[in-house]
Design an enzyme around this catalytic site. Sequence first.
Site, PDB file in Angstrom:
ATOM      1  N   GLY A   7      20.143   0.473 -44.883  1.00 35.26           N
ATOM      2  CA  GLY A   7      19.617  -0.524 -43.950  1.00 35.26           C
ATOM      3  C   GLY A   7      20.781  -1.292 -43.355  1.00 35.26           C
ATOM      4  O   GLY A   7      21.381  -2.139 -44.019  1.00 35.26           O
ATOM      5  N   GLY A  12      22.038  -6.142 -43.161  1.00 34.88           N
ATOM      6  CA  GLY A  12      22.813  -5.087 -43.821  1.00 34.88           C
ATOM      7  C   GLY A  12      24.078  -4.719 -43.053  1.00 34.88           C
ATOM      8  O   GLY A  12      25.129  -4.466 -43.657  1.00 34.88           O
ATOM      9  N   ARG A  31      18.075   4.286 -40.798  1.00 39.26           N
ATOM     10  CA  ARG A  31      17.101   5.254 -40.292  1.00 39.26           C
ATOM     11  C   ARG A  31      17.518   5.778 -38.925  1.00 39.26           C
ATOM     12  O   ARG A  31      17.428   6.964 -38.643  1.00 39.26           O
ATOM     13  CB  ARG A  31      15.710   4.621 -40.243  1.00 39.26           C
ATOM     14  CG  ARG A  31      14.616   5.619 -40.531  1.00 39.26           C
ATOM     15  CD  ARG A  31      13.323   4.983 -40.762  1.00 39.26           C
ATOM     16  NE  ARG A  31      13.218   3.708 -40.018  1.00 39.26           N
ATOM     17  CZ  ARG A  31      12.099   3.022 -39.925  1.00 39.26           C
ATOM     18  NH1 ARG A  31      11.023   3.469 -40.503  1.00 39.26           N
ATOM     19  NH2 ARG A  31      12.047   1.893 -39.266  1.00 39.26           N
ATOM     20  N   SER A 122      20.611 -15.500 -48.548  1.00 40.65           N
ATOM     21  CA  SER A 122      20.443 -16.514 -47.504  1.00 40.65           C
ATOM     22  C   SER A 122      21.697 -16.586 -46.643  1.00 40.65           C
ATOM     23  O   SER A 122      22.794 -16.303 -47.110  1.00 40.65           O
ATOM     24  CB  SER A 122      20.167 -17.887 -48.135  1.00 40.65           C
ATOM     25  OG  SER A 122      19.915 -18.830 -47.119  1.00 40.65           O
ATOM     26  N   LYS A 172      14.844 -17.463 -54.276  1.00 42.20           N
ATOM     27  CA  LYS A 172      14.916 -17.355 -52.803  1.00 42.20           C
ATOM     28  C   LYS A 172      13.592 -17.779 -52.161  1.00 42.20           C
ATOM     29  O   LYS A 172      13.574 -18.422 -51.105  1.00 42.20           O
ATOM     30  CB  LYS A 172      15.287 -15.927 -52.391  1.00 42.20           C
ATOM     31  CG  LYS A 172      15.333 -15.725 -50.873  1.00 42.20           C
ATOM     32  CD  LYS A 172      16.446 -16.526 -50.251  1.00 42.20           C
ATOM     33  CE  LYS A 172      16.549 -16.589 -48.748  1.00 42.20           C
ATOM     34  NZ  LYS A 172      15.772 -15.851 -47.849  1.00 42.20           N
ATOM     35  N   HIS A 175      13.505 -21.455 -52.198  1.00 41.20           N
ATOM     36  CA  HIS A 175      14.484 -21.887 -51.179  1.00 41.20           C
ATOM     37  C   HIS A 175      13.832 -21.873 -49.795  1.00 41.20           C
ATOM     38  O   HIS A 175      13.968 -22.816 -49.008  1.00 41.20           O
ATOM     39  CB  HIS A 175      15.692 -20.941 -51.224  1.00 41.20           C
ATOM     40  CG  HIS A 175      16.624 -21.027 -50.061  1.00 41.20           C
ATOM     41  ND1 HIS A 175      16.360 -20.420 -48.847  1.00 41.20           N
ATOM     42  CD2 HIS A 175      17.811 -21.652 -49.902  1.00 41.20           C
ATOM     43  CE1 HIS A 175      17.352 -20.669 -48.006  1.00 41.20           C
ATOM     44  NE2 HIS A 175      18.247 -21.405 -48.630  1.00 41.20           N
ATOM     45  N   ASN A 176      13.114 -20.815 -49.502  1.00 35.85           N
ATOM     46  CA  ASN A 176      12.498 -20.718 -48.181  1.00 35.85           C
ATOM     47  C   ASN A 176      11.344 -21.694 -48.013  1.00 35.85           C
ATOM     48  O   ASN A 176      11.110 -22.206 -46.919  1.00 35.85           O
ATOM     49  CB  ASN A 176      12.050 -19.285 -47.900  1.00 35.85           C
ATOM     50  CG  ASN A 176      13.205 -18.439 -47.428  1.00 35.85           C
ATOM     51  OD1 ASN A 176      14.343 -18.660 -47.844  1.00 35.85           O
ATOM     52  ND2 ASN A 176      12.946 -17.467 -46.575  1.00 35.85           N
ATOM     53  N   GLU A 179      12.965 -24.715 -47.087  1.00 33.64           N
ATOM     54  CA  GLU A 179      13.403 -24.542 -45.688  1.00 33.64           C
ATOM     55  C   GLU A 179      12.255 -24.904 -44.723  1.00 33.64           C
ATOM     56  O   GLU A 179      12.465 -25.605 -43.731  1.00 33.64           O
ATOM     57  CB  GLU A 179      13.812 -23.076 -45.530  1.00 33.64           C
ATOM     58  CG  GLU A 179      14.413 -22.659 -44.223  1.00 33.64           C
ATOM     59  CD  GLU A 179      14.795 -21.166 -44.276  1.00 33.64           C
ATOM     60  OE1 GLU A 179      15.739 -20.800 -44.997  1.00 33.64           O
ATOM     61  OE2 GLU A 179      14.123 -20.355 -43.591  1.00 33.64           O
ATOM     62  N   TYR A 180      11.050 -24.431 -45.040  1.00 34.95           N
ATOM     63  CA  TYR A 180       9.896 -24.738 -44.183  1.00 34.95           C
ATOM     64  C   TYR A 180       9.697 -26.253 -44.075  1.00 34.95           C
ATOM     65  O   TYR A 180       9.467 -26.790 -42.997  1.00 34.95           O
ATOM     66  CB  TYR A 180       8.609 -24.143 -44.771  1.00 34.95           C
ATOM     67  CG  TYR A 180       8.339 -22.686 -44.479  1.00 34.95           C
ATOM     68  CD1 TYR A 180       9.341 -21.733 -44.545  1.00 34.95           C
ATOM     69  CD2 TYR A 180       7.048 -22.266 -44.194  1.00 34.95           C
ATOM     70  CE1 TYR A 180       9.072 -20.396 -44.310  1.00 34.95           C
ATOM     71  CE2 TYR A 180       6.765 -20.932 -43.945  1.00 34.95           C
ATOM     72  CZ  TYR A 180       7.781 -19.998 -44.008  1.00 34.95           C
ATOM     73  OH  TYR A 180       7.501 -18.681 -43.783  1.00 34.95           O
TER      74      TYR A 180
HETATM   75  O1  LIG Z   1      17.757 -18.188 -46.064  1.00 36.79           O
HETATM   76  C1  LIG Z   1      17.738 -17.542 -45.029  1.00 36.79           C
HETATM   77  O2  LIG Z   1      18.702 -16.944 -44.554  1.00 36.79           O
HETATM   78  C2  LIG Z   1      16.455 -17.482 -44.283  1.00 36.79           C
HETATM   79  O3  LIG Z   1      15.417 -18.073 -44.994  1.00 36.79           O
HETATM   80  C3  LIG Z   1      16.110 -16.060 -44.001  1.00 36.79           C
HETATM   81  O4  LIG Z   1      15.695 -15.461 -45.184  1.00 36.79           O
HETATM   82  C4  LIG Z   1      15.170 -15.862 -42.841  1.00 36.79           C
HETATM   83  O5  LIG Z   1      15.527 -16.582 -41.739  1.00 36.79           O
HETATM   84  C5  LIG Z   1      13.740 -16.030 -43.197  1.00 36.79           C
HETATM   85  O6  LIG Z   1      13.291 -14.747 -43.480  1.00 36.79           O
HETATM   86  C6  LIG Z   1      12.840 -16.579 -42.118  1.00 36.79           C
HETATM   87  O7  LIG Z   1      11.662 -16.796 -42.749  1.00 36.79           O
HETATM   88  P1  LIG Z   1      10.330 -17.086 -42.006  1.00 36.79           P
HETATM   89  O8  LIG Z   1      10.122 -15.936 -41.049  1.00 36.79           O
HETATM   90  O9  LIG Z   1       9.296 -17.088 -43.080  1.00 36.79           O
HETATM   91  O10 LIG Z   1      10.496 -18.377 -41.294  1.00 36.79           O
END
Ligand SMILES: O=C(O)[C@H](O)[C@@H](O)[C@H](O)[C@H](O)COP(=O)(O)O
Length: 304
Positions: A7, A12, A31, A122, A172, A175-176, A179-180
């Site tokens: 990938g 990647g 791919r 991340s 992770k 973490h996200n 982030e939200y």
């Molecule tokens: O830490 C990171 O680098 C981000 O979180 C990364 O993983 C990506 O930007 C998310 O996949 C977006 O996530 P959403 O599509 O759920 O907002």
Amino acid sequence: MRIAIAGLGRMGGNMARRLRRAGIGVVGWNRTRAVTDALAAECGVEPAASLAEAVRRLRAPRVLWLMLPAGGATEQAFGEALGLLEAGDVLVDGANSDYRDSQRRAQEAAARDIRFVDCGTSGGIWGLEAGYCLMLGGEAEAVQILRPVLDALAPPKGWAHVGPAGAGHYVKMIHNGIEYGMMQALAEGLALLRAKETFGIDLAQVAELWRHGSVVRSWLLDLTAEALARDPDLRGVAPWVEDSGEGRWTVREAVDLAVPAPVITLSLMARFQSRDEDGFAARALAAMRNAFGGHRIRAAEAPR
Ligand SMILES: O=C(O)[C@H](O)[C@@H](O)[C@H](O)[C@H](O)COP(=O)(O)O
């Protein structure tokens, strides 16, 4: 050291570039063959025509790093990789996979003495220059094998072994979720500043100001300030916010563990609401209000 990456997309591909800069050998498979060939020409990635060829080009203990979209693509490559790798080899999943899938995959791999490592990654497209933050779950010995690769991919102190199989993707996921919430709070604050028309606040100016010494200074704010400097009203961006799953899984986890996570939950709902072009719930509210109180409703445009 030499590893294979399956990938070579946005994540990647840049990880392969960063590893090559650190002198680490990378066998690459994608791919779409043209992507592999372009990376081979650019930075000396060894091109492989198939996952099987990528694995064949490695020496034991082989390290195969999956950097594919979470879900079907990762599942398929994982299944294929199990048939290609041998006892003692290391199989890493660096996608945003559901941690429960990672726990299952670790068990399936362990049944063949293959060491599975789940790696929350991340940093996005900035990782090439700034390095990636890597959150690893799995056996300590497997993480040790990966050490030179992790040191090359991450900035100093930017990777850690956080627990057993699944823990990397769990960390992770949380973490996200965070982030939200952070993104939502920044977005709401900016909307409130903008709504106070009598002050005529320059959003780009305030976002830039807050970057210097304020409590809310952060990388997310840096990126927001840049976006506002380019397009102060963000007219070029439609009010439609996607999500890729991690926020949903965080909310599901909050429910399962009965841990209150109102901010993260509401920030996920705000994304859903941004996509509600039909607005049925709002129409239902207006209709009820009209029915019980005779309050005015705005007529919808007649269907064309
Ligand atoms: O830490 C990171 O680098 C981000 O979180 C990364 O993983 C990506 O930007 C998310 O996949 C977006 O996530 P959403 O599509 O759920 O907002």
